[in-house]
Design a protein around this motif. Structure first.
Motif, PDB file in Angstrom:
ATOM      1  N   SER A 187       0.845  -1.190   0.000  1.00 38.90           N
ATOM      2  CA  SER A 187       0.000   0.000   0.000  1.00 38.90           C
ATOM      3  C   SER A 187       0.881   1.241   0.000  1.00 38.90           C
ATOM      4  CB  SER A 187      -0.904   0.024   1.226  1.00 38.90           C
ATOM      5  OG  SER A 187      -1.510   1.303   1.323  1.00 38.90           O
ATOM      6  N   ASN A 188       0.908   1.911  -1.138  1.00 37.62           N
ATOM      7  CA  ASN A 188       1.681   3.149  -1.237  1.00 37.62           C
ATOM      8  C   ASN A 188       1.105   4.241  -0.344  1.00 37.62           C
ATOM      9  OD1 ASN A 188       3.785   2.487  -3.168  1.00 37.62           O
ATOM     10  ND2 ASN A 188       2.077   2.113  -4.549  1.00 37.62           N
ATOM     11  N   ASN A 236       2.069   7.799   4.144  1.00 38.64           N
ATOM     12  CA  ASN A 236       1.605   8.351   5.423  1.00 38.64           C
ATOM     13  C   ASN A 236       2.661   8.197   6.507  1.00 38.64           C
ATOM     14  OD1 ASN A 236      -0.840   9.089   4.294  1.00 38.64           O
ATOM     15  ND2 ASN A 236      -1.980   7.369   5.162  1.00 38.64           N
ATOM     16  N   VAL A 237       3.277   7.026   6.568  1.00 44.93           N
ATOM     17  CA  VAL A 237       4.306   6.778   7.587  1.00 44.93           C
ATOM     18  C   VAL A 237       5.557   7.608   7.294  1.00 44.93           C
ATOM     19  CG1 VAL A 237       5.851   5.018   8.557  1.00 44.93           C
ATOM     20  CG2 VAL A 237       3.426   4.511   8.209  1.00 44.93           C
ATOM     21  N   LYS A 238       5.950   7.666   6.045  1.00 37.98           N
ATOM     22  CA  LYS A 238       7.129   8.452   5.659  1.00 37.98           C
ATOM     23  C   LYS A 238       6.929   9.931   6.010  1.00 37.98           C
ATOM     24  CE  LYS A 238       9.812   9.918   1.679  1.00 37.98           C
ATOM     25  NZ  LYS A 238       9.802  10.053   0.247  1.00 37.98           N
ATOM     26  N   HIS A 291       3.895   5.531  13.347  1.00 42.60           N
ATOM     27  CA  HIS A 291       3.693   4.125  13.018  1.00 42.60           C
ATOM     28  C   HIS A 291       2.213   3.832  12.793  1.00 42.60           C
ATOM     29  CE1 HIS A 291       2.333   1.244  16.269  1.00 42.60           C
ATOM     30  NE2 HIS A 291       2.636   0.355  15.358  1.00 42.60           N
ATOM     31  N   VAL A 292       1.928   2.907  11.887  1.00 42.89           N
ATOM     32  CA  VAL A 292       0.555   2.513  11.569  1.00 42.89           C
ATOM     33  C   VAL A 292       0.362   1.069  11.989  1.00 42.89           C
ATOM     34  CG1 VAL A 292      -1.048   2.008   9.672  1.00 42.89           C
ATOM     35  CG2 VAL A 292       0.285   4.119   9.648  1.00 42.89           C
ATOM     36  N   PRO A 338       8.236   3.679  10.866  1.00 43.00           N
ATOM     37  CA  PRO A 338       9.328   4.451  10.283  1.00 43.00           C
ATOM     38  C   PRO A 338      10.674   3.991  10.837  1.00 43.00           C
ATOM     39  CG  PRO A 338       8.289   5.715  12.026  1.00 43.00           C
ATOM     40  CD  PRO A 338       7.495   4.435  11.878  1.00 43.00           C
ATOM     41  N   LEU A 339      11.686   4.072  10.013  1.00 43.23           N
ATOM     42  CA  LEU A 339      13.074   3.914  10.451  1.00 43.23           C
ATOM     43  C   LEU A 339      13.614   5.336  10.552  1.00 43.23           C
ATOM     44  CD1 LEU A 339      14.150   1.008   8.090  1.00 43.23           C
ATOM     45  CD2 LEU A 339      13.592   0.855  10.525  1.00 43.23           C
TER      46      LEU A 339
END
Length: 170
Positions: free
Chosen positions: A77-78, A83-85, A90-91, A120-121
């Protein structure tokens, strides 16, 4: 601490040692995704890294059988990734198809994604990548307990992934 919590902590530490003992960073990331799939029961797992200009590079993409996924950019899912980027948050969704924020997401609908964990990292609060896990067959596959284990394990992965970005000078 209960016996169950002790067992989980011991498992997490064992996995962390195994991953960190691997000298090749690319293998670290591949093993990390395999272990995340093991502990979460995800069908697919990916580590996606971003260069300084924000371009996406899929570092590793694996399935439940620990095989590489061909064309992973069409299997995720792009909307969730972006959204996370963008948010750095976190989702964790037990059923993405019922999430009102994703009801217009073509990839979620097309892939019929149910359970999702995407984290996210970060290095110094800057998002340089994401860890993405999903499941399309069982609603609620990811429990709160699994989510917490994944969050803990991603701390190990962040360091290894950051070294990959630095080494490749993306």
């Amino acid at each position: 601490m209960t016996d169950t919590n002790t067992t989980k902590l011991e498992k997490l530490l064992m996995i962390g040692k195994e991953v960190l003992a691997e000298p090749d960073v690319d293998h670290v990331l591949e093993k990390s995704v395999d272990r995340l799939i093991d502990i979460s029961g995800a069908e697919r797992g990916l580590i996606i890294l971003y260069n300084d200009t924000g371009d996406r590079h899929i570092q590793t993409a694996r399935n439940l059988e620990k095989e590489d996924i061909e064309n992973p950019e069409f299997e995720i899912s792009n909307t969730i990734l972006e959204n996370v980027k963008q948010s750095g948050e976190h989702v964790f969704l037990k059923n993405a198809l019922r999430d009102k924020n994703l009801d217009q997401s073509k990839s979620v609908l097309r892939l019929r994604i149910l359970s999702v964990i995407c984290l996210p990292l970060k290095k110094s609060e800057k998002v340089f990548g994401v860890v993405y896990l999903d499941n399309r067959t069982i609603q609620g596959r990811f429990t709160d307990e699994i989510n917490e284990l994944v969050i803990s394990f991603v701390d190990f992965i962040s360091l290894a992934a950051f070294h990959t970005v630095e080494r490749n000078h993306w």
